[in-house]
Design an enzyme around this catalytic site. Structure first.
Site, mmCIF file in Angstrom:
data_model
loop_
_atom_site.group_PDB
_atom_site.id
_atom_site.type_symbol
_atom_site.label_atom_id
_atom_site.label_comp_id
_atom_site.label_asym_id
_atom_site.label_seq_id
_atom_site.Cartn_x
_atom_site.Cartn_y
_atom_site.Cartn_z
ATOM 1 N N LYS A 126 0.860 -1.188 0.000
ATOM 2 C CA LYS A 126 0.000 0.000 0.000
ATOM 3 C C LYS A 126 0.888 1.227 0.000
ATOM 4 O O LYS A 126 2.040 1.169 0.428
ATOM 5 C CB LYS A 126 -0.887 0.009 1.247
ATOM 6 N N ASP A 166 -6.962 4.501 -4.545
ATOM 7 C CA ASP A 166 -7.643 4.382 -3.245
ATOM 8 C C ASP A 166 -8.254 5.766 -2.996
ATOM 9 O O ASP A 166 -8.456 6.527 -3.965
ATOM 10 C CB ASP A 166 -6.645 3.977 -2.140
HETATM 11 P P1 NDP Z 1 -12.810 8.091 -2.872
HETATM 12 O O1 NDP Z 1 -11.747 9.079 -2.642
HETATM 13 O O2 NDP Z 1 -13.343 7.880 -4.235
HETATM 14 O O3 NDP Z 1 -14.070 8.416 -1.929
HETATM 15 C C1 NDP Z 1 -13.945 8.474 -0.554
HETATM 16 C C2 NDP Z 1 -15.253 8.982 0.013
HETATM 17 O O4 NDP Z 1 -15.244 8.857 1.417
HETATM 18 C C3 NDP Z 1 -15.477 10.452 -0.308
HETATM 19 O O5 NDP Z 1 -16.852 10.704 -0.410
HETATM 20 C C4 NDP Z 1 -14.884 11.142 0.917
HETATM 21 O O6 NDP Z 1 -15.413 12.421 1.194
HETATM 22 C C5 NDP Z 1 -15.276 10.161 2.002
HETATM 23 N N1 NDP Z 1 -14.287 10.245 3.080
HETATM 24 C C6 NDP Z 1 -12.978 9.910 3.019
HETATM 25 N N2 NDP Z 1 -12.360 10.162 4.169
HETATM 26 C C7 NDP Z 1 -13.302 10.676 4.958
HETATM 27 C C8 NDP Z 1 -13.290 11.128 6.285
HETATM 28 N N3 NDP Z 1 -12.167 11.110 7.025
HETATM 29 N N4 NDP Z 1 -14.456 11.577 6.803
HETATM 30 C C9 NDP Z 1 -15.592 11.601 6.062
HETATM 31 N N5 NDP Z 1 -15.652 11.188 4.790
HETATM 32 C C10 NDP Z 1 -14.529 10.736 4.264
HETATM 33 O O7 NDP Z 1 -12.263 6.719 -2.263
HETATM 34 P P2 NDP Z 1 -12.778 5.234 -2.525
HETATM 35 O O8 NDP Z 1 -14.245 5.241 -2.730
HETATM 36 O O9 NDP Z 1 -11.899 4.634 -3.535
HETATM 37 O O10 NDP Z 1 -12.410 4.526 -1.132
HETATM 38 C C11 NDP Z 1 -13.336 4.441 -0.054
HETATM 39 C C12 NDP Z 1 -12.909 3.342 0.894
HETATM 40 O O11 NDP Z 1 -12.879 2.086 0.197
HETATM 41 C C13 NDP Z 1 -11.526 3.493 1.514
HETATM 42 O O12 NDP Z 1 -11.529 2.938 2.823
HETATM 43 C C14 NDP Z 1 -10.654 2.628 0.625
HETATM 44 O O13 NDP Z 1 -9.464 2.198 1.284
HETATM 45 C C15 NDP Z 1 -11.607 1.467 0.364
HETATM 46 N N6 NDP Z 1 -11.301 0.655 -0.800
HETATM 47 C C16 NDP Z 1 -11.238 1.212 -2.046
HETATM 48 C C17 NDP Z 1 -10.974 0.420 -3.140
HETATM 49 C C18 NDP Z 1 -11.021 0.956 -4.525
HETATM 50 O O14 NDP Z 1 -10.982 0.147 -5.454
HETATM 51 N N7 NDP Z 1 -11.158 2.254 -4.738
HETATM 52 C C19 NDP Z 1 -10.664 -1.004 -2.980
HETATM 53 C C20 NDP Z 1 -10.861 -1.512 -1.642
HETATM 54 C C21 NDP Z 1 -11.133 -0.684 -0.606
HETATM 55 P P3 NDP Z 1 -14.533 13.722 0.896
HETATM 56 O O15 NDP Z 1 -14.405 13.794 -0.584
HETATM 57 O O16 NDP Z 1 -15.312 14.834 1.493
HETATM 58 O O17 NDP Z 1 -13.198 13.510 1.585
#
Ligand code: NDP
Length: 445
Positions: A126, A166
């Site tokens: 990672k 991510d």
């Molecule tokens: P994105 O950046 O596309 O989206 C993340 C979302 O979560 C945004 O809406 C963001 O809001 C919100 N968010 C992130 N951090 C916070 C926080 N501290 N408090 C409140 N809201 C938050 O990321 P992904 O959708 O790709 O990833 C989401 C999760 O899924 C993560 O845990 C990631 O590790 C996991 N994951 C992702 C994979 C992938 O293929 N993308 C694979 C496996 C797991 P804002 O924009 O306001 O920050």
């Protein structure tokens, strides 16, 4: 925890001071291993546990870049190459101001077992940076990505380490990083990054895969009770890549997702989320959740409390780690929630997991439930290696099969170790034994 396992955990805490998320992730896995070690004591020999909690390599580097006003910024870059027993290191890059060594290590550690569950020959790694892409122009994001890749390039490669996206890293960022990698190496190594654009080596279904997979996992868990998602009300957190495609698949399977969120608040749309509008706001305009509410009569924005205050049958946490605590779990349970499938990595705190397990609901931990993303990344690598491209239906059928296999492996391992229906034990035991067996075969390395 058995003494032998407890000792390993204490050593992790002492050696990795202040890295609380890493401690949490290690504790959750080691705790699950008690029945595995009791049945197969050889897994605690040869310092196997001590080796599995220690990354093979950790890289930390300076990332200097210049903003549009000519000001110089310095961010910190990370890549943790945790375990290569099963294949090249594989795992995403996260760009978020909260990123530090402990966060990257927790994610890398989880990734080892998740990747093992996919059975696709990929190790765990990672990386990321404390860079915050919010509010930055495309040109600033590009200069940051180029600087980040200038250092990262010397550590990665299609057979060595294959990063992906991510939080904060999507198609735009992967594009800028791939462009810089290609320029530095003078080599079109498509297999060095996954999550690429379709025109330059990307795979259909990669964008959808993590969210789709988390919903397919929920559906598989429900099927063990003779139920399905049809007609169920779904509470989703996040509004990024994982959340959007979890909503899409839940709708396809006849459920009604009514919420999503970002760091500015959450939206309740009792009529069911308007997915096209959400994609327009988040994917096209890179806007905030309030922009959705402005254009959607009947939807409301809530800026206090938590999305878990909204009652529903199924919860899909798809935002970030520790976003769902013990109180939120109690509220969800009071609201009638019977299924939790983690789209995010470690979104439920240990107290929340305990509450779900005590209540006997279906709980799918992230390392199993969100493995569809990395599984489809491995499918992208496979297509790159074969210089071929599958159509959407072919790639989706492969994803569906892999998610079903992961579910069944978790069920079988939970039964083998005496706790049927415990997907936490099942995922950890099945993932661990696959990695551990190969580490033993490779000798002390
Ligand atoms: P994105 O950046 O596309 O989206 C993340 C979302 O979560 C945004 O809406 C963001 O809001 C919100 N968010 C992130 N951090 C916070 C926080 N501290 N408090 C409140 N809201 C938050 O990321 P992904 O959708 O790709 O990833 C989401 C999760 O899924 C993560 O845990 C990631 O590790 C996991 N994951 C992702 C994979 C992938 O293929 N993308 C694979 C496996 C797991 P804002 O924009 O306001 O920050």
């Amino acid at each position: 925890m058995q003494d032998v396992v407890e000792k390993v955990y204490e050593q992790v805490v002492a050696r990795n001071r202040g890295e609380v998320e890493f401690h949490q992730a290690v504790h959750e896995v080691l705790e699950s291993l008690d029945p595995v070690i009791a049945k197969h004591p050889h897994y605690a020999e040869g310092a196997l546990l001590e080796r599995i909690v220690e990354p093979e390599r950790q890289i930390m580097f300076r990332v200097p870049w210049v903003d549009d006003a000519g000001q110089v910024h310095v961010n910190r870059g990370f890549r943790v190459e945790f375990n290569s027993a099963l294949g090249p290191y594989k795992g995403g890059l996260r760009f978020h101001p909260s990123v530090n060594a402990g966060i990257i290590k927790f994610l890398g550690f989880e990734q080892i077992f998740k990747n093992a569950l996919t059975a696709q020959g990929i190790g765990g790694g990672k990386g990321g940076s404390d860079f915050d892409p919010h509010g930055r122009s495309d040109a600033e994001v590009m200069r940051f990505c180029q600087s980040f890749m200038t250092e990262l390039a010397r550590h990665i490669g299609p057979s060595t380490d294959v990063p992906a996206g991510d939080i904060g890293v999507g198609g735009r960022e992967i594009g800028y990083m791939f462009g810089q990698y290609k320029r530095l190496r003078n080599s079109y190594d498509a297999g060095v990054l996954t999550g690429k654009g379709l025109a330059w080596g990307g795979s259909l279904v990669r964008t959808e895969a993590t969210g789709y997979g988390a919903v397919l996992f929920a559906q598989s868990m429900l099927s063990t009770k003779g139920e399905s998602l049809e007609g169920k009300k779904v509470i989703v957190s996040g509004a990024g890549n994982v959340a959007i495609y979890a909503i899409e698949k839940a709708q396809q399977l006849g459920a009604t997702p009514i919420t999503f969120s970002d760091s500015s608040g959450y939206v309740v749309d009792e009529a069911g989320v308007d997915l096209e509008l959400l994609k327009q706001v988040k994917e096209v305009e890179r806007g905030r959740v309030a922009d959705y509410v402005e254009r959607r009569p009947g939807a409301r924005l809530v800026t206090g409390g938590s999305v878990w205050d909204v009652p529903g049958d199924v919860a899909l946490p798809c935002a970030t780690q520790n976003e769902l605590d013990g109180d939120a779990a109690a509220t969800l349970l009071r609201g009638g929630c019977g299924v939790v499938s983690e789209g995010a990595n470690m979104p439920s705190t240990p107290e929340a997991v305990e509450a779900f397990q005590k209540a006997g609901i279906l709980f799918g931990p992230g390392k199993a439930a969100n493995a569809g993303g990395v599984a489809t990344s491995a499918l992208e690598m496979e297509q790159n290696a074969g210089r071929t491209r599958w159509d959407f239906a072919t790639a989706e059928a492969k994803l569906t099969g892999i998610m079903a296999d992961i579910h069944d492996s978790c069920v079988a391992a939970a039964e083998e170790y005496g706790r049927p229906g415990d997907y936490v034990l099942g995922a950890n035991a099945a993932g661990f034994t696959r990695v551990a067996d190969v580490m033993i075969a490779h000798g002390i390395v």
